[in-house]
Scaffold this motif. Structure first.
Motif, PDB file in Angstrom:
ATOM      1  N   TRP A 115      -2.178  -2.074 -21.793  1.00  0.00           N
ATOM      2  CA  TRP A 115      -1.119  -2.906 -21.572  1.00  0.00           C
ATOM      3  C   TRP A 115      -0.058  -2.300 -20.804  1.00  0.00           C
ATOM      4  N   ARG A 116      -0.050  -2.606 -19.290  1.00  0.00           N
ATOM      5  CA  ARG A 116       0.482  -1.636 -18.323  1.00  0.00           C
ATOM      6  C   ARG A 116       0.800  -2.553 -17.300  1.00  0.00           C
ATOM      7  N   ALA A 117       1.619  -2.088 -16.386  1.00  0.00           N
ATOM      8  CA  ALA A 117       2.203  -2.721 -15.143  1.00  0.00           C
ATOM      9  C   ALA A 117       2.447  -4.019 -15.398  1.00  0.00           C
ATOM     10  N   ASP A 130     -12.292   7.807 -14.636  1.00  0.00           N
ATOM     11  CA  ASP A 130     -11.058   8.336 -15.192  1.00  0.00           C
ATOM     12  C   ASP A 130     -10.408   9.209 -14.220  1.00  0.00           C
ATOM     13  N   ARG A 131      -9.364   8.804 -13.246  1.00  0.00           N
ATOM     14  CA  ARG A 131      -8.888   9.419 -12.240  1.00  0.00           C
ATOM     15  C   ARG A 131      -8.145  10.699 -12.586  1.00  0.00           C
ATOM     16  N   GLY A 132      -8.007  10.990 -13.858  1.00  0.00           N
ATOM     17  CA  GLY A 132      -7.195  11.895 -14.367  1.00  0.00           C
ATOM     18  C   GLY A 132      -8.167  13.081 -14.854  1.00  0.00           C
ATOM     19  N   THR A 144       1.218  -7.936  -3.210  1.00  0.00           N
ATOM     20  CA  THR A 144       0.432  -7.367  -4.240  1.00  0.00           C
ATOM     21  C   THR A 144      -0.225  -6.076  -4.056  1.00  0.00           C
ATOM     22  N   MET A 145      -0.437  -5.415  -5.177  1.00  0.00           N
ATOM     23  CA  MET A 145      -1.282  -4.184  -4.968  1.00  0.00           C
ATOM     24  C   MET A 145      -2.758  -4.580  -5.197  1.00  0.00           C
ATOM     25  N   LEU A 146      -3.624  -3.853  -4.272  1.00  0.00           N
ATOM     26  CA  LEU A 146      -5.159  -4.777  -5.018  1.00  0.00           C
ATOM     27  C   LEU A 146      -5.652  -3.094  -5.418  1.00  0.00           C
ATOM     28  N   GLU A 147      -5.598  -3.012  -6.737  1.00  0.00           N
ATOM     29  CA  GLU A 147      -6.208  -1.922  -7.324  1.00  0.00           C
ATOM     30  C   GLU A 147      -7.287  -2.234  -8.613  1.00  0.00           C
ATOM     31  N   VAL A 148      -7.428  -3.512  -8.913  1.00  0.00           N
ATOM     32  CA  VAL A 148      -8.389  -3.970  -9.721  1.00  0.00           C
ATOM     33  C   VAL A 148      -9.482  -4.552  -9.055  1.00  0.00           C
ATOM     34  N   PHE A 182       9.315  -2.191  -2.252  1.00  0.00           N
ATOM     35  CA  PHE A 182       9.604  -1.684  -3.730  1.00  0.00           C
ATOM     36  C   PHE A 182       8.394  -2.398  -4.438  1.00  0.00           C
ATOM     37  N   ARG A 183       7.885  -1.516  -5.140  1.00  0.00           N
ATOM     38  CA  ARG A 183       6.736  -1.758  -6.113  1.00  0.00           C
ATOM     39  C   ARG A 183       7.313  -1.933  -7.661  1.00  0.00           C
ATOM     40  N   THR A 184       7.304  -2.944  -8.182  1.00  0.00           N
ATOM     41  CA  THR A 184       8.040  -3.452  -9.706  1.00  0.00           C
ATOM     42  C   THR A 184       7.209  -2.082 -10.615  1.00  0.00           C
ATOM     43  N   LEU A 185       8.046  -2.261 -11.568  1.00  0.00           N
ATOM     44  CA  LEU A 185       7.477  -1.335 -12.556  1.00  0.00           C
ATOM     45  C   LEU A 185       6.069  -1.184 -12.920  1.00  0.00           C
ATOM     46  N   ASP A 186       5.529  -0.023 -12.805  1.00  0.00           N
ATOM     47  CA  ASP A 186       4.208   0.312 -13.364  1.00  0.00           C
ATOM     48  C   ASP A 186       4.363   1.201 -14.146  1.00  0.00           C
ATOM     49  N   LEU A 187       4.505   0.492 -15.436  1.00  0.00           N
ATOM     50  CA  LEU A 187       4.747   1.408 -16.671  1.00  0.00           C
ATOM     51  C   LEU A 187       3.386   1.155 -17.701  1.00  0.00           C
ATOM     52  N   ASN A 205      -6.260   4.796  -5.367  1.00  0.00           N
ATOM     53  CA  ASN A 205      -6.275   5.686  -6.778  1.00  0.00           C
ATOM     54  C   ASN A 205      -7.065   4.928  -7.947  1.00  0.00           C
ATOM     55  N   ASP A 206      -6.068   3.841  -8.174  1.00  0.00           N
ATOM     56  CA  ASP A 206      -6.786   2.974  -9.298  1.00  0.00           C
ATOM     57  C   ASP A 206      -7.844   2.296  -8.975  1.00  0.00           C
ATOM     58  N   LEU A 207      -7.877   1.907  -7.872  1.00  0.00           N
ATOM     59  CA  LEU A 207      -9.169   1.202  -7.488  1.00  0.00           C
ATOM     60  C   LEU A 207     -10.661   1.783  -7.554  1.00  0.00           C
TER      61      LEU A 207
HETATM   62 MG    MG Z   1      -2.100   2.379  -9.159  1.00  0.00          MG
END
Ligand code: MG
Ligand code: PEP
Length: 753
Positions: free
Chosen positions: A535-537, A642-644, A606-610, A509-514, A632-634
């Motif tokens: 200011w996210r996640a 920008d991924r989007g 942990t995610m490793l995306e930074v 379960f990944r905690t909130l990535d808002l 995706n973020d990494l």
């Molecule tokens: Mg991500």
């Protein structure tokens, strides 16, 4: 000079009588123009209609030279008549010859006439003709007269398209909705859908235009408006309807318009001029659509679109059919069509019948797209004006691979797609047959294939795909599709149901990535310059620890007596990880204090995306139980891309020497310290990329359920030795991408990618 207010009413009645007379269409047109001229106290009344090819032709006149009929022609935009048609709005001129667009036509004999009032004969947003009156004096036509002429034009429009005034082959009566149409949009969710078009919000066909009793029509209109207001208020207030940010904005706009005096006054005026309540709504709606077609400002256009939707709703209230199509009797294979749709509205349909969804607007990250993905429904979005082209029950194909949509496709297109679907089904059957086969490469390496999920609706895919577990459960999705902050009990129930559904297979379960583009409908959005880096996640949840603790509490309670893996998103430094992990410890202590049953085992990773976190691996790997690379973020932070942003979509490649080398460093460091490492970004689900990852040393991959089959098929044919020796050369390479070399390697080794 002005006509009496009874004018249009009497006129409409007379028009109705003319319609049933047994005379030729031309004679009918001639009678109508003289009737209008007399009623409007005008010396001239003319009707111009748009011919096939886009010309406006004089079809009938009272007052101008009759010899000009079927001779005088104007281009769209030419002259005052052309201007009215092109812009879809009336021109009221006391000195027409002085207008810059005036175009003198000697054959008409119009020299003596100074004033002119022209109104478009509208079908939807398009003019199919122009109705004009002229006078010799410099006359100012009053508001009421403009209104009356527009009402008459509306009735004329119906007569024109019904074929009772002209031969339909002669004129261009707007979109035919009877020939094939192809549109191009954006893929929101992959897959191919074929079936019958069902409009999510069915269109109401206005059958009766002219009122028998204006007082009764006024009452009907007022009642429908008050029902509409109540319905909109109820939708906004209800607790159990899932209203997301986007939908809420639209509903707020509805509420505003439902109380807009200008709009309501126009509707009432149209009824007063002699139309039925339905026809009045359609008449005002035509003006809105014509305005929409003229505008380029997307924000104003959006609001007009909302107004148009609201008018549709009002029409449905008038006809007593206020619901969406969800509860209608539906055909077996449905492709839904809507401008936009909320996630709950999609969930309202019988899933077994919905093959696809086509949206005029929206985005691939919209909540309805997320839900559609979980339900495995192909979605094509952002197809401009698609609703104008579609008719209920039309045959359609929505291709969520190429973002194309075919309405009423020709026989050969249908056949081609039947073939494509059969091939797909064959591939699906191959993948399904591999479901229970262990995912072991030719040289005996076990690759753990996990799936990504985010909703309860995803759970059945575990069994269908044979995934070994859920490598990434994105918990924010549930928060995003709820109308209010989920209660603790609801979260516990949800997480327990997920663990039940997983039936002993691991779930991370990944905690909130808002934050960023993931905004809660019930939270105030905070505009940021760079939301993806904002200011996210974990940054947000460490600053608001109550929210994170609340979620951890639910996870621990749900996992009573079972294993649970908890993972934090967007961690940039070890200190953040430690702070978050400390919250898990505190919640475990709380659980012990309350004497509640704890989970059997809790692993915290942990995610490793930074990228920064990759430079702290020696320290991170002593404190994290596992890591999961979020490619995706990494990738977006690694290349500052920008991924989007579609313009950057193919600019840099994941399969480039620096990116692959970077990933190699991560997987080697984790292995050296015996810390499990997974990759859960989109790249894990693409066979060629997955092959490269296995070559780098990854033995655990988590991907969308639909990717498991293709990736498994690839790895069953793979010799890891070949691809890992290829990867040994990475430090010396300097190409933009190694994609082509890797493809060649796969082809030579007969690895299906
Ligand atoms: Mg991500
Ligand atoms: C990622 O960034 O690779 C990832 C898996 O997380 P998300 O796509 O939810 O940002």
């Amino acid at each position: 000079m002005a006509p009496t207010t009874a004018g249009p009413r009497v006129l409409l009645k007379r028009m109705r009588e003319i319609m049933v007379e047994r005379i030729s269409p031309q004679a009918r047109l001639d009678k109508i123009v003289s009737l209008i001229a007399a009623n409007m106290v005008a010396e001239v009344c003319s009707i111009y209609l748009v011919k096939q090819g886009g010309w406006l032709e004089l079809f009938a006149t009272e007052g101008l030279n009759k010899t000009a009929v079927h001779k005088t022609r104007l281009k769209m935009g030419e002259g005052i008549v052309g201007d009215v048609a092109k812009n879809g709005r009336p021109l009221n001129l006391s000195d027409a010859p002085a207008h810059p667009n005036f175009s003198y036509r000697p054959e008409t004999g119009e020299d003596p006439y100074q004033s002119m009032l022209g109104v478009p004969i509208l079908r939807g947003s398009r003019a199919v003709g122009v109705l004009a009156v002229q006078n010799a004096t410099h006359r100012n036509y009053g508001e009421e007269e403009v209104e009356a002429l527009q009402t008459i034009a509306m009735v004329l429009a119906e007569m024109v398209v019904s074929g009772s005034l002209v031969e339909l082959g002669e004129i261009d009566a707007g979109p035919k909705r009877d020939r094939p149409w192809r549109g191009q949009g954006v893929v929101f969710c992959e897959g191919i859908a074929m079936g019958r078009a069902i409009l999510h919000e069915p269109r109401v066909k206005v059958e009766k235009l002219i009122a028998d009793d204006i007082g009764a029509e006024r009452l009907r209109l007022d009642k429908a408006i008050s029902d509409l207001r109540e319905a909109v208020d109820a939708m906004l207030a209800t607790e159990d309807t899932v209203i997301t940010g986007e939908t809420r904005d639209v509903l707020e706009a509805y509420r505003m318009f439902a109380h807009d005096r200008g709009w309501l006054a126009k509707l009432r005026e149209a009824v007063t001029s002699g139309l039925t309540a339905e026809a009045a709504v359609e008449r005002v709606q035509n003006d809105t659509r014509a305005r929409m077609a003229r505008l380029s400002d997307p924000i104003i256009k959006d609001r007009l679109h909302d107004l148009d939707d609201l008018a549709n709703r009002l029409l449905r209230h008038l006809t007593g059919k206020a619901d969406t199509a969800a509860h209608d009797t539906l055909p077996a294979d449905v492709v839904l069509f809507a401008r936009t749709m909320g996630p709950a509205e999609l969930l309202d349909y019988d899933r077994s019948k919905i093959r696809g969804l086509v949206l005029e607007e929206g985005s691939p990250t919209s909540h309805v797209a997320i839900v559609a993905r979980a339900l495995d429904i192909p979605v094509v979005g952002r197809i401009e004006n698609v609703l104008e082209q579609i008719e209920q029950n039309d045959w359609v194909i929505a291709d969520g691979d190429t973002a194309e949509i075919h309405i009423r496709p020709a026989h050969d297109v249908r056949e081609a797609y039947r073939h494509k679907l059969a091939l797909r089904a064959q591939r699906q059957a191959t993948f399904a047959a591999m479901r229970t086969q262990p995912s072991i490469t030719k040289d005996g390496e076990h690759i753990r294939l996990m799936m990504n999920a985010g909703l309860l609706a995803d759970l059945p895919h575990l069994e269908e795909t044979g995934a070994e577990g859920i490598g990434l459960f994105r918990t924010e999705l549930q928060f995003m599709i709820s109308s209010a902050m989920p209660r603790l009990q609801d979260l516990i129930a949800l997480y327990s149901a997920v663990l039940d559904g997983a039936a002993g297979k691991p779930v991370v379960f990944r905690t909130l990535d808002l934050g960023g583009d993931k905004v809660l409908p019930y939270a105030r959005p905070m505009p940021e310059e760079n939301p993806a880096m904002g200011w996210r996640a974990i940054r947000m949840t460490l600053d608001r620890p109550a929210l994170l603790r609340y979620q951890i509490r639910a996870l621990l309670r749900a996992a009573a007596g079972r294993d649970v893996d908890i993972m934090f998103p967007m961690v940039a430094e070890v200190a953040e990880f430690r702070a978050a992990r400390a919250l898990v410890d505190r919640e475990l202590e709380r659980l012990a204090h309350m004497k509640a049953q704890p989970p059997r085992k809790v692993r915290v990773g942990t995610m490793l995306e930074v990228p920064a976190l990759a430079f702290q691996l020696p320290s991170l790997l002593t404190t994290a139980d596992f890591i999961s690379v979020g490619s995706n973020d990494l990738m977006q932070f690694f290349f500052a891309s920008d991924r989007g942003n579609p313009r950057l979509g193919t600019r840099y490649d994941l399969l480039s020497p620096p990116m692959l080398n970077f990933l190699k460093g991560i997987v080697e460091a984790a292995k050296a310290r015996g810390v499990p490492v997974t990759l859960c970004g989109e790249m894990a689900g693409r066979p060629l990329e997955a092959m490269a990852l296995i070559g780098l040393g990854f033995r655990s991959l988590s991907m969308a359920p639909a990717s498991i089959g293709p990736v498994k098929q690839m790895l069953l044919a793979l010799n890891t030795g070949e691809v890992s020796s290829f990867m040994d050369s990475l430090p010396e390479r300097h190409e933009h991408s190694l994609r082509e070399q890797l493809k060649l390697l796969a082809i030579n080794e007969r690895v299906p990618i």
